[in-house]
Design a protein around this motif. Structure first.
Motif, PDB file in Angstrom:
ATOM      1  N   LEU A  36      76.206  50.104 -33.487  1.00 39.46           N
ATOM      2  CA  LEU A  36      75.555  50.360 -33.886  1.00 39.46           C
ATOM      3  C   LEU A  36      75.689  51.109 -35.837  1.00 39.46           C
ATOM      4  N   ASP A  40      74.130  59.289 -33.477  1.00 44.90           N
ATOM      5  CA  ASP A  40      73.443  59.675 -33.379  1.00 44.90           C
ATOM      6  C   ASP A  40      72.778  58.995 -32.700  1.00 44.90           C
ATOM      7  N   THR A  41      72.348  59.270 -31.290  1.00 46.16           N
ATOM      8  CA  THR A  41      71.429  58.868 -30.569  1.00 46.16           C
ATOM      9  C   THR A  41      69.756  58.051 -30.644  1.00 46.16           C
ATOM     10  N   THR A  42      70.232  59.493 -31.641  1.00 45.47           N
ATOM     11  CA  THR A  42      68.337  59.740 -31.962  1.00 45.47           C
ATOM     12  C   THR A  42      67.757  58.955 -32.830  1.00 45.47           C
ATOM     13  N   ALA A  44      69.843  56.293 -34.718  1.00 45.73           N
ATOM     14  CA  ALA A  44      71.410  54.971 -34.091  1.00 45.73           C
ATOM     15  C   ALA A  44      70.026  53.816 -34.802  1.00 45.73           C
ATOM     16  N   SER A 117      76.778  56.108 -21.898  1.00 48.68           N
ATOM     17  CA  SER A 117      75.739  57.085 -22.430  1.00 48.68           C
ATOM     18  C   SER A 117      75.381  56.587 -23.714  1.00 48.68           C
ATOM     19  N   LEU A 118      76.320  55.973 -24.917  1.00 47.09           N
ATOM     20  CA  LEU A 118      75.548  56.536 -26.228  1.00 47.09           C
ATOM     21  C   LEU A 118      75.110  55.341 -25.204  1.00 47.09           C
ATOM     22  N   ASP A 119      75.237  53.558 -25.709  1.00 47.72           N
ATOM     23  CA  ASP A 119      74.920  52.973 -25.404  1.00 47.72           C
ATOM     24  C   ASP A 119      73.579  53.204 -24.918  1.00 47.72           C
ATOM     25  N   GLN A 121      71.690  55.646 -24.447  1.00 47.90           N
ATOM     26  CA  GLN A 121      70.802  56.214 -24.664  1.00 47.90           C
ATOM     27  C   GLN A 121      69.413  55.343 -25.962  1.00 47.90           C
ATOM     28  N   VAL A 122      70.574  54.781 -26.868  1.00 43.55           N
ATOM     29  CA  VAL A 122      70.332  54.095 -27.378  1.00 43.55           C
ATOM     30  C   VAL A 122      68.715  53.029 -26.982  1.00 43.55           C
ATOM     31  N   ARG A 125      66.002  54.581 -25.850  1.00 43.19           N
ATOM     32  CA  ARG A 125      64.813  54.895 -26.583  1.00 43.19           C
ATOM     33  C   ARG A 125      64.545  54.268 -27.159  1.00 43.19           C
TER      34      ARG A 125
END
Length: 224
Positions: A36, A40-42, A44, A117-119, A121-122, A125
């Motif tokens: 990424l 920041d998952t909002t 990235a 959770s990081l991946d 969430q991206v 979105r």
């Protein structure tokens, strides 16, 4: 904050019946990693993605997949960290093509990730922005599983103790290349196999036995 989180990211409450009693050793796995532009998952962007299949404590290198994903605009530190230039990313696959390929594994495999959770969430979105249908995905997080082990023996887990590299070192793995999505997917799956052997040396316990570790979660990505 809770309201904002729920809008960005949904999590199904229970492990699907098809996986509950399946022995860990028999579970078809897809180890996946996203590179990424930031944390920041909002905002990235996905710059590359890699995955590999595995089961029975064995990695199927013939199934390995890697691609650069098309991206433009602010790449933040991605060119420095991942070695992908703006020119590389302009030639990459469209993200919808890649996610369409990835979603084919949603029902057939349990996904293995380090810091799921990081991946996820991206992915959620991006899937929503593309209008992709809702898909539920069962995941095992090797970072959370290692945290479970450490919390059993330590009063306080040091910062940085559950990075992929640090986790692998505890199991005697050699240093592996990092910041490449496929390399990290392979490294994550080998770590998972070592963790499961530590958890159950016969690896015959059902997948549901891992539930109390908090490492298994079911995520929903895309639109309802």
């Amino acid at each position: 904050m809770a309201s904002l989180f729920s809008k960005l990211f949904k999590r199904a409450p229970t492990l699907p019946d098809k996986w509950k009693m399946m022995p860990i050793k028999d579970t078809p796995l897809l180890s996946i990693d996203l590179e990424l532009t930031g944390l920041d998952t909002t905002i990235a962007k996905i710059t590359s993605i890699g995955w590999v299949n595995g089961t029975h404590q064995s990695i199927d290198l013939g199934s390995a997949f890697y691609t650069v994903v098309r991206a433009s605009g602010d790449l933040q530190q991605s060119p420095v960290i991942h070695g992908l230039t703006a020119r590389d990313l302009l030639k990459g696959e469209h993200v919808k093509t890649v996610i369409d390929q990835l979603q084919a594994f949603a029902n057939s495999h349990v996904w293995v990730l380090h810091n799921a959770s990081l991946d996820m969430q991206v992915l959620d979105r991006v899937a929503k922005s593309l209008g992709l249908p809702e898909t539920q995905i069962t995941t095992i997080d090797t970072m959370l599983l290692e945290l479970y082990f450490l919390n059993k023996t330590q009063d306080m887990v040091k910062q940085g103790a559950v990075t992929l590299e640090q986790c692998r070192q505890r199991y005697g793995f050699p240093v592996a290349p990092n910041h490449n999505a496929l390399d990290d997917a392979v490294a994550t799956l080998s770590l998972a196999f070592a963790q499961w052997y530590k958890f159950d040396k016969q690896t015959s316990a059902p997948l549901s036995d891992l539930a109390h570790t908090k490492a298994i979660k079911v995520y929903t990505i895309g639109d309802a």
